[in-house]
Scaffold this motif. Structure first.
Motif, PDB file in Angstrom:
ATOM      1  N   LEU A  28       0.446  -1.577  -0.066  1.00 37.68           N
ATOM      2  CA  LEU A  28      -0.115   0.288  -0.173  1.00 37.68           C
ATOM      3  C   LEU A  28       1.119   1.189   0.236  1.00 37.68           C
ATOM      4  CD1 LEU A  28      -2.427  -0.252   2.671  1.00 37.68           C
ATOM      5  CD2 LEU A  28      -3.011  -1.019   0.206  1.00 37.68           C
ATOM      6  N   LEU A  29       1.956   1.115   0.095  1.00 37.96           N
ATOM      7  CA  LEU A  29       3.345   2.257   0.669  1.00 37.96           C
ATOM      8  C   LEU A  29       3.757   2.875  -0.788  1.00 37.96           C
ATOM      9  CD1 LEU A  29       4.061   3.924   2.897  1.00 37.96           C
ATOM     10  CD2 LEU A  29       5.207   2.949   3.292  1.00 37.96           C
ATOM     11  N   LEU A  30       3.621   2.228  -1.288  1.00 43.61           N
ATOM     12  CA  LEU A  30       4.626   2.253  -2.318  1.00 43.61           C
ATOM     13  C   LEU A  30       3.887   3.206  -3.193  1.00 43.61           C
ATOM     14  CD1 LEU A  30       5.770  -1.101  -3.767  1.00 43.61           C
ATOM     15  CD2 LEU A  30       7.492  -0.216  -1.865  1.00 43.61           C
ATOM     16  N   PRO A  31       2.297   2.818  -3.875  1.00 45.60           N
ATOM     17  CA  PRO A  31       2.312   3.866  -4.271  1.00 45.60           C
ATOM     18  C   PRO A  31       2.665   5.504  -4.142  1.00 45.60           C
ATOM     19  CG  PRO A  31       1.001   2.135  -4.805  1.00 45.60           C
ATOM     20  CD  PRO A  31       1.732   2.267  -3.931  1.00 45.60           C
ATOM     21  N   LEU A  32       2.546   6.006  -3.030  1.00 44.85           N
ATOM     22  CA  LEU A  32       2.174   6.939  -2.611  1.00 44.85           C
ATOM     23  C   LEU A  32       4.608   7.161  -2.255  1.00 44.85           C
ATOM     24  CD1 LEU A  32       0.154   6.239   1.369  1.00 44.85           C
ATOM     25  CD2 LEU A  32      -0.337   7.235  -1.470  1.00 44.85           C
ATOM     26  N   PHE A  33       5.183   6.734  -2.822  1.00 40.59           N
ATOM     27  CA  PHE A  33       6.592   6.959  -2.142  1.00 40.59           C
ATOM     28  C   PHE A  33       6.420   8.139  -4.036  1.00 40.59           C
ATOM     29  CE2 PHE A  33       8.603   3.149  -0.509  1.00 40.59           C
ATOM     30  CZ  PHE A  33       8.256   3.980   0.515  1.00 40.59           C
ATOM     31  N   PRO A  34       7.667   9.967  -3.525  1.00 42.13           N
ATOM     32  CA  PRO A  34       7.329  10.560  -4.386  1.00 42.13           C
ATOM     33  C   PRO A  34       8.271   9.836  -4.972  1.00 42.13           C
ATOM     34  CG  PRO A  34       8.515  10.958  -2.339  1.00 42.13           C
ATOM     35  CD  PRO A  34       8.377   9.742  -1.755  1.00 42.13           C
ATOM     36  N   SER A  35       9.228   9.167  -5.345  1.00 42.26           N
ATOM     37  CA  SER A  35      10.863   8.356  -6.309  1.00 42.26           C
ATOM     38  C   SER A  35      10.848   7.655  -5.836  1.00 42.26           C
ATOM     39  CB  SER A  35      11.439  10.147  -6.436  1.00 42.26           C
ATOM     40  OG  SER A  35      12.507   9.715  -4.830  1.00 42.26           O
ATOM     41  N   THR A  36      10.912   6.653  -7.250  1.00 42.03           N
ATOM     42  CA  THR A  36      12.189   5.374  -7.273  1.00 42.03           C
ATOM     43  C   THR A  36      13.087   5.093  -6.144  1.00 42.03           C
ATOM     44  OG1 THR A  36      12.300   5.561  -9.520  1.00 42.03           O
ATOM     45  CG2 THR A  36      10.129   4.897  -8.634  1.00 42.03           C
ATOM     46  N   ASP A  37      13.426   6.618  -5.806  1.00 40.75           N
ATOM     47  CA  ASP A  37      15.241   6.387  -5.290  1.00 40.75           C
ATOM     48  C   ASP A  37      15.346   5.090  -4.784  1.00 40.75           C
ATOM     49  OD1 ASP A  37      15.448   8.941  -6.700  1.00 40.75           O
ATOM     50  OD2 ASP A  37      15.290  10.146  -4.431  1.00 40.75           O
ATOM     51  N   LYS A  38      14.337   5.165  -3.079  1.00 41.41           N
ATOM     52  CA  LYS A  38      14.876   3.788  -2.344  1.00 41.41           C
ATOM     53  C   LYS A  38      13.754   2.431  -3.364  1.00 41.41           C
ATOM     54  CE  LYS A  38      16.107   6.074   0.423  1.00 41.41           C
ATOM     55  NZ  LYS A  38      15.513   6.282   1.973  1.00 41.41           N
ATOM     56  N   TYR A  39      14.524   2.166  -4.560  1.00 43.89           N
ATOM     57  CA  TYR A  39      13.658   1.195  -5.223  1.00 43.89           C
ATOM     58  C   TYR A  39      14.952  -0.126  -5.107  1.00 43.89           C
ATOM     59  CZ  TYR A  39      13.278  -2.235  -8.530  1.00 43.89           C
ATOM     60  OH  TYR A  39      12.894  -4.132  -9.185  1.00 43.89           O
ATOM     61  N   PHE A  40      15.756   0.197  -4.843  1.00 47.08           N
ATOM     62  CA  PHE A  40      17.016  -1.313  -4.758  1.00 47.08           C
ATOM     63  C   PHE A  40      16.130  -1.917  -3.147  1.00 47.08           C
ATOM     64  CE2 PHE A  40      18.884   1.111  -8.168  1.00 47.08           C
ATOM     65  CZ  PHE A  40      19.065   0.306  -8.777  1.00 47.08           C
ATOM     66  N   LYS A  41      16.455  -1.043  -2.510  1.00 45.99           N
ATOM     67  CA  LYS A  41      16.202  -1.077  -0.579  1.00 45.99           C
ATOM     68  C   LYS A  41      14.495  -1.910  -0.490  1.00 45.99           C
ATOM     69  CE  LYS A  41      15.639   1.102   3.647  1.00 45.99           C
ATOM     70  NZ  LYS A  41      15.979   1.963   4.512  1.00 45.99           N
ATOM     71  N   VAL A  42      14.052  -1.478  -1.350  1.00 48.80           N
ATOM     72  CA  VAL A  42      12.182  -2.438  -1.323  1.00 48.80           C
ATOM     73  C   VAL A  42      12.785  -3.819  -2.270  1.00 48.80           C
ATOM     74  CG1 VAL A  42      10.326  -2.116  -1.948  1.00 48.80           C
ATOM     75  CG2 VAL A  42      11.528   0.173  -1.668  1.00 48.80           C
ATOM     76  N   GLU A  43      13.378  -3.396  -3.482  1.00 43.72           N
ATOM     77  CA  GLU A  43      13.706  -4.555  -4.150  1.00 43.72           C
ATOM     78  C   GLU A  43      13.917  -6.270  -3.157  1.00 43.72           C
ATOM     79  OE1 GLU A  43      16.677  -6.183  -6.902  1.00 43.72           O
ATOM     80  OE2 GLU A  43      14.645  -5.214  -7.700  1.00 43.72           O
ATOM     81  N   GLU A  44      15.256  -5.301  -1.689  1.00 38.67           N
ATOM     82  CA  GLU A  44      15.826  -6.010  -0.967  1.00 38.67           C
ATOM     83  C   GLU A  44      15.101  -6.396  -0.131  1.00 38.67           C
ATOM     84  OE1 GLU A  44      19.585  -6.164   2.130  1.00 38.67           O
ATOM     85  OE2 GLU A  44      19.142  -4.590   1.285  1.00 38.67           O
ATOM     86  N   LEU A  45      14.153  -5.559   0.637  1.00 44.05           N
ATOM     87  CA  LEU A  45      12.862  -6.194   1.351  1.00 44.05           C
ATOM     88  C   LEU A  45      12.299  -7.912   1.075  1.00 44.05           C
ATOM     89  CD1 LEU A  45      11.944  -2.838   3.076  1.00 44.05           C
ATOM     90  CD2 LEU A  45      13.662  -4.662   3.801  1.00 44.05           C
ATOM     91  N   MET A  46      11.880  -7.173  -0.456  1.00 41.44           N
ATOM     92  CA  MET A  46      11.142  -8.404  -1.040  1.00 41.44           C
ATOM     93  C   MET A  46      10.793  -9.743  -1.284  1.00 41.44           C
ATOM     94  SD  MET A  46       9.959  -9.753  -4.178  1.00 41.44           S
ATOM     95  CE  MET A  46      11.061  -8.992  -4.982  1.00 41.44           C
ATOM     96  N   PHE A  47      12.809  -9.492  -1.678  1.00 48.04           N
ATOM     97  CA  PHE A  47      13.106 -10.625  -1.267  1.00 48.04           C
ATOM     98  C   PHE A  47      13.169 -11.075  -0.157  1.00 48.04           C
ATOM     99  CE2 PHE A  47      14.938  -9.831  -5.580  1.00 48.04           C
ATOM    100  CZ  PHE A  47      14.629 -10.398  -6.887  1.00 48.04           C
ATOM    101  N   GLN A  48      13.878 -10.091   0.942  1.00 42.15           N
ATOM    102  CA  GLN A  48      13.637 -11.284   2.192  1.00 42.15           C
ATOM    103  C   GLN A  48      11.950 -11.844   2.551  1.00 42.15           C
ATOM    104  OE1 GLN A  48      15.035  -8.095   5.112  1.00 42.15           O
ATOM    105  NE2 GLN A  48      13.981  -9.086   6.704  1.00 42.15           N
ATOM    106  N   LEU A  49      10.934 -11.309   2.000  1.00 35.31           N
ATOM    107  CA  LEU A  49       9.685 -11.394   2.675  1.00 35.31           C
ATOM    108  C   LEU A  49       9.618 -12.565   1.791  1.00 35.31           C
ATOM    109  CD1 LEU A  49       7.935  -8.431   2.498  1.00 35.31           C
ATOM    110  CD2 LEU A  49       7.904  -9.586   4.661  1.00 35.31           C
ATOM    111  N   VAL A  50      10.122 -12.994   0.217  1.00 33.14           N
ATOM    112  CA  VAL A  50       9.694 -13.406  -0.582  1.00 33.14           C
ATOM    113  C   VAL A  50       9.730 -15.152   0.109  1.00 33.14           C
ATOM    114  CG1 VAL A  50      10.420 -14.895  -2.921  1.00 33.14           C
ATOM    115  CG2 VAL A  50       9.150 -12.652  -2.161  1.00 33.14           C
ATOM    116  N   CYS A  51      11.431 -14.962   0.882  1.00 35.48           N
ATOM    117  CA  CYS A  51      12.033 -16.714   1.293  1.00 35.48           C
ATOM    118  C   CYS A  51      11.481 -16.579   2.504  1.00 35.48           C
ATOM    119  CB  CYS A  51      13.434 -16.172   1.257  1.00 35.48           C
ATOM    120  SG  CYS A  51      14.304 -16.328  -0.609  1.00 35.48           S
ATOM    121  N   ASP A  52      10.480 -15.839   3.300  1.00 33.07           N
ATOM    122  CA  ASP A  52      10.292 -16.222   4.554  1.00 33.07           C
ATOM    123  C   ASP A  52       9.956 -17.343   4.795  1.00 33.07           C
ATOM    124  OD1 ASP A  52       9.269 -14.433   7.412  1.00 33.07           O
ATOM    125  OD2 ASP A  52       8.151 -15.901   6.571  1.00 33.07           O
ATOM    126  N   PRO A  53      10.338 -18.058   6.169  1.00 33.34           N
ATOM    127  CA  PRO A  53       9.454 -19.556   6.260  1.00 33.34           C
ATOM    128  C   PRO A  53       8.205 -19.331   6.820  1.00 33.34           C
ATOM    129  CG  PRO A  53      10.572 -18.539   8.080  1.00 33.34           C
ATOM    130  CD  PRO A  53      10.841 -17.864   7.550  1.00 33.34           C
TER     131      PRO A  53
END
Length: 1053
Positions: A614-639
């Motif tokens: 829900l938060l991503l569309p509210l970001f003013p820019s994509t400067d934090k994309y790679f950080k968010v991508e890292e968080l996404m892979f962390q969640l995808v590999c969650d047990p």
């Protein structure tokens, strides 16, 4: 030498007593006494004779010892006292000698100043031993308790000393008393040297106290530095975590400061404008005062001029004073009626009232001044004065209509007792225009009275409202604890009202804290109610108050012990982000979400994934994309599967649509999948073997690869859409369901235009999947099945031309066959040919790992049913002619994997039946062996209708190899199924094999059925027992042969 022995012995005694080795010390006491070394046994005797250490009831057991004799003790005591007196005498003599030497040394220093250093050295040498001993004792007294390695080294050194000194009984006692160390084995330590205790002694005597102190200081400093380093690392981590929050807070404060500065500037501008307005009003006031002064002078002149004609007006028919009084009373009654009417009117806004009050205030002040100047100097007013009053009112009317209407009634009320009416008709008419004879005020006066009354009402209402809010704010914290938990959400409107309207920030913070702590462990519905209240409150109070009051109170719950509270924090990150400034969303709020992703509770991590989406569309820019991508892979590999499902279904689409970095995301995904497999240990360390290329996956790695393949399947729709959007050729097709037609692929093969989003699939993705499959052992059917499902989805979505001209050639080349690469550009063909195995080991790997993907994932498409039938038939016929059993097993496992898909059962069994009825013996034996392999992948119905009839046919074959192969397959069926009908058919067939009387057939039956004993039914177990009883009746020669061939069968019996 005696001094050295005594010193070493004293060291040993001290060590034994300090370490509480009492048995060893007691044995050493005996041996010292037996050896006649009474002077070295003094401390031991004193220790063991101490009644505080050893009560008298325990001393009785030691009466036989000479040490316990009172007479001997008395004698020894007297001898020691004499010896002590002698030592004290010698010590006094030594001190006197030292004093004399110091005196002489000082005299020499005074007479000969040069060799001062030499004399000092001599003095230090003279009494260096005592001085060093004292320093050592002072510096080494705080060494602390012995460490484990130090104790072990000293234990071994003491044992060695006792043996060398001849105290063998004491050494044996020490061996028994030291239970945590084997003293017979020399420690692997630099301190363990021959005759270690003497070495320690010499080293102690030869070392300086300064060196020892320096070493000890260095060791302690090293230990403290290590601890300090760990502490600094922990502090650094905590500082790094808080840095982001601090940066975000600084940003918030900076923005707040800018807003306050802007507000200050606006207020300064407003103040300047008000000052200018005040100056202009003062100037007007001064002008009015000057005009009033001139009017006064004019009045004085008029009075003196008209005195002589006063008698002419006495007879005039002017209205009497009584009539004016009546009119004044009528006006007063009307004013009272209007005041009562305005009490019910509250339609005007406070802003309008304030503006009107502000606008009328200078004029009211001017009016009061004018009234005061006009009516301040007479006790009785003449008729001429009334005319002047009218002229004054007329002047005011021209400047401001409000001044005339507001003051007329007050002027008359104040002076009604002293007004004298003039006979001037003109004055009478003009006065009637101002004060109407019907008893009503002008409309302008009514409006001014209404507005002033509304202002009073509004002011009183505001005071009452603030008082109510104050009472409510004070009462709520006291009321909440006494409300049932299930009904506390009913207090939310009151809490929200108090938070929104209370003027004090500290009180608002306290109420906000109460809001988030309203319920100890709120359930989903209660959290929804609280969060809806927070959203409404944030919408009403604005961005600044949401950031400074609402969010900090919410985020205090981030480390709360209850996961329900932490869930509130996760929900606030997604739902309250809309009501804060954009720069806060991708800094402070993102860091909070990052911390929640690492939470131990599954529901919190799931909520974090949902709210990050829900938060991503509210970001003013994509400067934090790679950080968010890292968080996404962390969640995808969650047990947790729930977290993975939420991430794939909600967060991944949001990330792709927001970041527009699909290529990078796919690249990282394939890298993670390959890395998870490559980090695992190989099945075998023998270089060059098949097992050295296959990886033994752990549970974590297996889970990660599985979820990453699921993610790849979900992302394929985005890949397809991007390929369509970036297609450089016109997508013309007769079939609407066909994405890429043959004509499009022909244009792509021309290589005239680049199409990277399309090439990624068959150049990068398929190559990575083939490499990943080549790392998976045969037992990893679930992961291989996941890859197969992805390939089927690709062929289903992209259509038959892509399957036939792109996918099929890639996988044919990968298994070592020839594929048609004419639909690939020349630049890509070399990379595709590079997938072909080049060594024998690579070919075997392709047969084990890649061939199942070709059969089930590419040829397994419904569009390629006929091609799969032909390819599989040729493969099995070719395999039948192979002599290598290893190659056959590899092909069999590929067919077994294809059999895990139910839709291919009919195809496989049709081909197998063709092989069963074939005249080729090798094909029949191959079919029997293949039945044995695929039995675990079918159900009881398929086994009854397809497998058993084929095995009965093969069992009746005259060729022994075919017959024995069918017996093994029957054993596999018996091991897999417990169905009574299947078991009965197996028993009938086994009886037929036994009736042949062949010894080899009997052995084959026993071998096949014994393996099924742990898994089959009671009826088949009884059958096997009867068979074994029958085998016992055979002659001893047959039994010996049976034991030699298969000892497990008889052991099981």
């Amino acid at each position: 030498m005696d001094v050295e022995k005594s010193s070493l012995c004293n060291c040993v005694v001290n060590f034994l007593l300090e370490e509480n080795y009492l048995l060893t010390a007691f044995e050493l006491l005996h041996e010292l006494l037996d050896d006649g070394r009474d002077d070295q046994a003094i401390r031991l005797r004193e220790f063991f004779s101490d009644p505080s250490q050893f009560p008298p009831d325990q001393i009785s057991r030691l009466n036989s010892l000479r040490v316990a004799d009172p007479q001997s003790l008395l004698e020894e005591k007297e001898a020691l006292e004499e010896k002590l007196a002698l030592c004290e005498y010698e010590f006094r003599l030594a001190q006197e000698d030292i004093a004399l030497l110091k005196t002489e040394l000082q005299k020499k220093n005074q007479t000969i100043p040069c060799p001062i250093s030499d004399s000092k050295i001599n003095v230090s040498e003279y009494h260096g031993t005592d001085f060093q001993q004292q320093k050592r004792e002072g510096s080494f007294s705080d060494l602390g308790p012995l460490k484990d390695n130090e104790r072990k080294d000293l234990n071994y050194a003491v044992k060695e000393y006792l043996l060398l000194a001849g105290y063998r009984l004491t050494a044996m006692t020490l061996l028994e008393e030291v239970t945590d160390q084997d003293l017979d084995v020399q420690q692997n330590s630099s301190a363990c040297v021959p005759d270690a205790l003497r070495h320690y002694y010499y080293q102690y005597l030869s070392s300086t106290s300064e060196a020892a102190e320096e070493k000890i200081a260095m060791l302690r400093e090293n230990t403290s530095l290590v601890k300090e380093n760990e502490k600094l690392k922990n502090e650094q981590q905590s500082l790094l975590k808080s840095k982001d929050m601090a940066d975000a807070q600084v940003t918030v404060l900076a923005k707040s400061l800018e807003a306050l500065q802007k507000e200050m500037k606006d207020k300064e501008i407003l103040v300047q404008s008000l000052k200018q307005s005040l100056d202009s009003q003062r100037q007007e006031l001064n002008e009015c005062r000057a005009e009033i002064t001139s009017l006064k002078m004019h009045i004085e002149g008029a009075r003196s001029a008209r005195n002589f004609v006063a008698s002419d007006f006495e007879g005039a028919n002017l209205p009497s004073i009584d009539s004016y009084k009546e009119e004044i009373k009528v006006l007063q009654n009307e004013i009272q009626r209007l005041k009562l009417a305005t009490e019910s009117l509250n339609s005007q806004s406070p802003e309008n009232i304030n503006e009107e009050t502000t606008n009328t205030h200078p004029e009211n002040e001017a009016e009061k001044l004018r009234d005061h100047n006009v009516f301040d100097d007479s006790a009785a007013v003449s008729s001429g004065d009334l005319g002047i009053v009218y002229s004054q009112l007329k002047t005011q009317t021209s400047d401001s209509q409000l001044l005339m209407t507001q003051t007329s009634a007050d002027i008359i009320n104040e002076h009604e007792e002293v007004v004298e009416v003039s006979n001037d008709n003109g004055v009478d008419d003009k006065t009637e225009n101002v004060l109407k004879h019907n008893g009503e005020l002008p409309s302008e006066s009514k409006g001014l009275i209404l507005k002033s009354d509304n202002l009073l009402v509004q002011s009183n209402a505001e005071k009452i409202g603030l008082g109510t809010i104050q009472i409510l704010s004070d009462a709520l914290p006291k009321i909440v604890p006494y409300v049932l938990i299930n009904h506390r959400e009913e207090l939310l409107p009151l809490i929200m009202c108090a938070i929104e309207r209370h003027p004090d920030s500290s009180t608002r913070d306290s109420l906000t804290h109460t809001l988030f702590n309203l319920i100890k462990r709120p359930d989903a519905e209660q959290r929804r109610i609280i969060m809806d209240a927070c959203v409404t409150l944030a919408r009403n109070v604005g961005e600044m108050r949401t950031e400074t009051e609402l969010l900090p109170q919410c985020w205090e719950q981030i480390n709360h012990m209850y996961e329900e509270r932490r869930l509130l924090v996760a929900q606030s990150c997604g739902e309250l982000a809309e009501f804060v400034r954009p720069e806060i969303r991708d800094s402070l709020i993102l860091s909070i979400v990052q911390q929640l992703i690492e939470d131990s509770a599954t529901v919190v991590r799931e909520a974090s994934a949902h709210n990050l989406a829900l938060l991503l569309p509210l970001f003013p820019s994509t400067d934090k994309y790679f950080k968010v991508e890292e968080l996404m892979f962390q969640l995808v590999c969650d047990p947790s599967g729930v977290v993975v499902e939420t991430t794939i279904k909600e967060l991944v689409p949001a990330l792709v649509n927001w970041g527009k970095e699909l290529d990078h995301l796919l690249q990282v995904l394939l890298s993670h999948a390959l890395g998870s497999a490559q980090r695992c240990q190989p099945l075998s360390g023998v270089e060059g073997s098949i097992e050295s290329h296959l990886r033994a996956l752990g549970e974590r790695e297996r889970w990660n690869i599985d979820v990453l393949l699921r993610l790849l399947t979900e992302l394929f729709t985005f890949v397809c859409k991007k390929a369509i959007d970036t297609c450089p050729f016109p997508l013309v097709s007769d079939d609407e369901r066909l994405v890429f037609s043959t004509s499009v692929l022909e244009q792509y093969a021309g290589g005239k235009m680049e199409w990277p989003s399309f090439e990624w699939l068959h150049i990068d993705c398929f190559s990575a999947l083939i490499e990943l499959a080549s790392l998976l052992p045969q037992k990893e059917d679930n992961l291989r099945n996941r890859i197969t499902r992805f390939l089927l989805a690709v062929s289903d979505l992209l259509g038959e031309p892509y399957l036939a001209h792109i996918m099929l050639p890639v996988f044919l080349v990968a298994v070592g066959d020839d594929g048609d690469l004419s639909y690939f550009p020349a630049t890509c063909q070399s990379r595709i040919r590079g997938l072909k195995p080049k060594t024998a080991v690579a070919e075997r790997l392709a047969a084990i790992c890649v061939l199942p993907l070709l059969l089930a994932g590419v040829l397994g498409s419904p569009r390629k049913h006929e091609l799969l039938t032909e390819y599989l038939r040729n493969l099995l016929i070719q395999t039948s002619g192979q002599e290598s059993q290893t190659v056959k097993r590899e092909i069999f496992y590929s067919v077994r994997f294809l059999c895990t898909f139910d839709e291919h059962h009919n195809l496989i069994f049709n081909i197998l039946w063709e092989m069963v009825v074939s005249s080729d013996i090798n094909m029949k034996a191959t079919a029997a062996n293949l039945f044995k392999v695929i039995v675990p992948c079918i159900d009881a119905k398929v086994a009854s209708t397809h497998v058993l009839p084929a095995l009965v046919t093969l069992g009746s074959d005259q060729n022994l190899n075919v017959k024995y192969a069918s017996i093994d397959a029957f054993g596999a069926v018996a091991q897999q199924f417990k169905n009574d009908a299947i078991v009965d058919k197996i028993r009938v067939q086994m009886d037929a094999f036994l009736e042949d009387g062949s010894h080899e057939a009997t052995l084959a039956v026993v071998r096949a059925l014994v393996m099924a004993v742990p898994h089959t039914t009671e009826r088949l177990r009884d059958y096997i027992l009867n068979l074994l009883a029958f085998m016992n009746s055979l002659n001893s020669e047959d039994i010996n042969v049976l034991q030699h061939d298969h000892p497990l069968g008889l052991a099981a019996s």
